[in-house]
Design a protein around this motif. Structure first.
Motif, PDB file in Angstrom:
ATOM      1  N   CYS A 129    -109.278 -43.405  -7.180  1.00 52.69           N
ATOM      2  CA  CYS A 129    -108.782 -42.037  -7.083  1.00 52.69           C
ATOM      3  C   CYS A 129    -109.873 -41.041  -7.444  1.00 52.69           C
ATOM      4  O   CYS A 129    -110.416 -41.073  -8.553  1.00 52.69           O
ATOM      5  CB  CYS A 129    -107.566 -41.856  -7.981  1.00 52.69           C
ATOM      6  SG  CYS A 129    -106.786 -40.234  -7.799  1.00 52.69           S
ATOM      7  N   THR A 154     -98.684 -45.489  -4.304  1.00 50.32           N
ATOM      8  CA  THR A 154     -99.986 -45.865  -4.857  1.00 50.32           C
ATOM      9  C   THR A 154    -100.374 -47.278  -4.443  1.00 50.32           C
ATOM     10  O   THR A 154    -101.544 -47.551  -4.177  1.00 50.32           O
ATOM     11  CB  THR A 154     -99.990 -45.723  -6.394  1.00 50.32           C
ATOM     12  OG1 THR A 154     -98.879 -46.455  -6.947  1.00 50.32           O
ATOM     13  CG2 THR A 154     -99.891 -44.255  -6.802  1.00 50.32           C
ATOM     14  N   TYR A 186    -106.054 -48.443  -8.428  1.00 48.18           N
ATOM     15  CA  TYR A 186    -105.772 -47.118  -7.889  1.00 48.18           C
ATOM     16  C   TYR A 186    -106.564 -46.054  -8.649  1.00 48.18           C
ATOM     17  O   TYR A 186    -107.189 -45.168  -8.036  1.00 48.18           O
ATOM     18  CB  TYR A 186    -104.271 -46.823  -7.974  1.00 48.18           C
ATOM     19  CG  TYR A 186    -103.894 -45.453  -7.451  1.00 48.18           C
ATOM     20  CD1 TYR A 186    -103.618 -45.259  -6.104  1.00 48.18           C
ATOM     21  CD2 TYR A 186    -103.842 -44.350  -8.306  1.00 48.18           C
ATOM     22  CE1 TYR A 186    -103.288 -43.997  -5.621  1.00 48.18           C
ATOM     23  CE2 TYR A 186    -103.516 -43.088  -7.822  1.00 48.18           C
ATOM     24  CZ  TYR A 186    -103.237 -42.927  -6.481  1.00 48.18           C
ATOM     25  OH  TYR A 186    -102.932 -41.672  -6.000  1.00 48.18           O
ATOM     26  N   ARG A 187    -106.540 -46.131  -9.970  1.00 48.42           N
ATOM     27  CA  ARG A 187    -107.265 -45.127 -10.776  1.00 48.42           C
ATOM     28  C   ARG A 187    -108.761 -45.167 -10.487  1.00 48.42           C
ATOM     29  O   ARG A 187    -109.433 -44.131 -10.444  1.00 48.42           O
ATOM     30  CB  ARG A 187    -106.998 -45.356 -12.258  1.00 48.42           C
ATOM     31  CG  ARG A 187    -105.563 -45.065 -12.680  1.00 48.42           C
ATOM     32  CD  ARG A 187    -105.376 -45.205 -14.184  1.00 48.42           C
ATOM     33  NE  ARG A 187    -103.976 -45.076 -14.556  1.00 48.42           N
ATOM     34  CZ  ARG A 187    -103.153 -46.099 -14.766  1.00 48.42           C
ATOM     35  NH1 ARG A 187    -103.603 -47.350 -14.661  1.00 48.42           N
ATOM     36  NH2 ARG A 187    -101.895 -45.903 -15.091  1.00 48.42           N
ATOM     37  N   THR A 194    -109.568 -37.815  -7.834  1.00 45.49           N
ATOM     38  CA  THR A 194    -109.114 -36.659  -8.595  1.00 45.49           C
ATOM     39  C   THR A 194    -108.896 -36.973 -10.072  1.00 45.49           C
ATOM     40  O   THR A 194    -108.537 -36.083 -10.833  1.00 45.49           O
ATOM     41  CB  THR A 194    -107.817 -36.093  -7.996  1.00 45.49           C
ATOM     42  OG1 THR A 194    -106.901 -37.153  -7.757  1.00 45.49           O
ATOM     43  CG2 THR A 194    -108.089 -35.370  -6.695  1.00 45.49           C
ATOM     44  N   VAL A 195    -109.108 -38.221 -10.487  1.00 44.91           N
ATOM     45  CA  VAL A 195    -108.975 -38.562 -11.905  1.00 44.91           C
ATOM     46  C   VAL A 195    -110.014 -37.773 -12.705  1.00 44.91           C
ATOM     47  O   VAL A 195    -111.195 -37.723 -12.346  1.00 44.91           O
ATOM     48  CB  VAL A 195    -109.163 -40.078 -12.123  1.00 44.91           C
ATOM     49  CG1 VAL A 195    -109.295 -40.397 -13.605  1.00 44.91           C
ATOM     50  CG2 VAL A 195    -107.978 -40.847 -11.540  1.00 44.91           C
ATOM     51  N   LYS A 216    -107.208 -39.367  -2.707  1.00 43.11           N
ATOM     52  CA  LYS A 216    -106.915 -38.083  -3.337  1.00 43.11           C
ATOM     53  C   LYS A 216    -105.463 -38.141  -3.785  1.00 43.11           C
ATOM     54  O   LYS A 216    -104.565 -38.321  -2.967  1.00 43.11           O
ATOM     55  CB  LYS A 216    -107.120 -36.938  -2.333  1.00 43.11           C
ATOM     56  CG  LYS A 216    -106.793 -35.563  -2.913  1.00 43.11           C
ATOM     57  CD  LYS A 216    -106.963 -34.496  -1.846  1.00 43.11           C
ATOM     58  CE  LYS A 216    -106.539 -33.127  -2.369  1.00 43.11           C
ATOM     59  NZ  LYS A 216    -106.643 -32.084  -1.314  1.00 43.11           N
ATOM     60  N   TRP A 217    -105.236 -38.003  -5.096  1.00 45.02           N
ATOM     61  CA  TRP A 217    -103.896 -38.134  -5.651  1.00 45.02           C
ATOM     62  C   TRP A 217    -102.929 -37.254  -4.888  1.00 45.02           C
ATOM     63  O   TRP A 217    -103.211 -36.094  -4.624  1.00 45.02           O
ATOM     64  CB  TRP A 217    -103.936 -37.735  -7.130  1.00 45.02           C
ATOM     65  CG  TRP A 217    -102.636 -37.873  -7.827  1.00 45.02           C
ATOM     66  CD1 TRP A 217    -102.100 -39.007  -8.348  1.00 45.02           C
ATOM     67  CD2 TRP A 217    -101.697 -36.823  -8.098  1.00 45.02           C
ATOM     68  NE1 TRP A 217    -100.881 -38.738  -8.916  1.00 45.02           N
ATOM     69  CE2 TRP A 217    -100.603 -37.406  -8.774  1.00 45.02           C
ATOM     70  CE3 TRP A 217    -101.638 -35.458  -7.818  1.00 45.02           C
ATOM     71  CZ2 TRP A 217     -99.489 -36.676  -9.183  1.00 45.02           C
ATOM     72  CZ3 TRP A 217    -100.544 -34.725  -8.218  1.00 45.02           C
ATOM     73  CH2 TRP A 217     -99.483 -35.331  -8.903  1.00 45.02           C
ATOM     74  N   VAL A 218    -101.829 -37.734  -4.478  1.00 46.66           N
ATOM     75  CA  VAL A 218    -101.347 -39.070  -4.739  1.00 46.66           C
ATOM     76  C   VAL A 218    -101.402 -39.935  -3.486  1.00 46.66           C
ATOM     77  O   VAL A 218    -101.412 -41.148  -3.570  1.00 46.66           O
ATOM     78  CB  VAL A 218     -99.900 -39.012  -5.290  1.00 46.66           C
ATOM     79  CG1 VAL A 218     -98.970 -38.370  -4.274  1.00 46.66           C
ATOM     80  CG2 VAL A 218     -99.344 -40.320  -5.707  1.00 46.66           C
TER      81      VAL A 218
END
Length: 199
Positions: free
Chosen positions: A179, A71, A175-176, A181-182, A92-94
């Protein structure tokens, strides 16, 4: 810090892992203009055409979970691409890097034990920085319309990574925010077994 550049390698991670086993310094960097046997998570192939940036960084990994390094690398890559080219990547996680919703890069972190028993990790990052088309089934992957300087991009990513190590997990809020996909429902594999949300 040592920097190794090759026009072509089977895998920058493999070379970096061998150097790490031999005791090379934290921050040792391996870069290739193309990879013939690049790989992603779970042994998948990572297509590495000429004109991309393929690099692996050796770090001392004692006590740091590989996922936190992955991350951190994603955040470092997004920052460096923005500073170098103005392109804004998503995550896109991760470990996938996205440009306008299409995969433009990926990250693979691998742990190893050195010959003298120390824990080390190698962070591999591959980004499509050039305009070379992808072959066959990979033609939908994304890249910039114009190539941009790989040397500066590699230097910035390395700097952001090394500076961020002591601050882990301080990068997670960024990161969040990056991201994509959260808040979305996802499925994933654990030891090759499909898992659905709620399992």
């Amino acid at each position: 810090l040592p920097v190794y550049y090759h026009d072509s390698l089977p895998s920058t991670n493999d070379m970096a892992k061998e150097l790490a086993r031999q005791g090379t310094a934290q921050g040792t960097l391996v870069i290739a203009g193309t990879q013939t046997k690049g790989r992603g998570m779970r042994g998948r192939s990572f297509i590495s055409p000429e004109g991309g940036l393929y690099m692996s960084l050796v770090v001392d990994g004692g006590g740091i979970l590989p996922g936190l390094l992955t991350t951190l690398a994603a955040v470092a890559a997004v920052r460096a691409v923005r500073e170098t080219s103005g392109h804004v990547l998503g995550i896109k996680w991760v470990n996938d890097l996205l440009l306008e919703g299409k995969k433009a890069g990926g990250i693979l972190t691998e742990a190893l034990t050195t010959d003298d028993g120390k824990m080390r990790q190698v962070i591999g990052i591959g980004i499509n920085t050039g305009v070379s088309p992808f072959p066959g089934q990979y033609a939908g992957l994304s890249g910039p319309e114009e190539a941009y300087p790989r040397e500066r991009l590699a230097a910035l990513m390395t700097g952001h990574l090394l500076n961020g190590l002591a601050k882990i997990p301080g990068h997670m809020d960024e990161y969040r925010a990056l991201c994509q996909t959260v808040g979305r429902q996802v499925s994933f594999n654990v030891e090759k077994s499909p898992r659905e949300p709620g399992d």
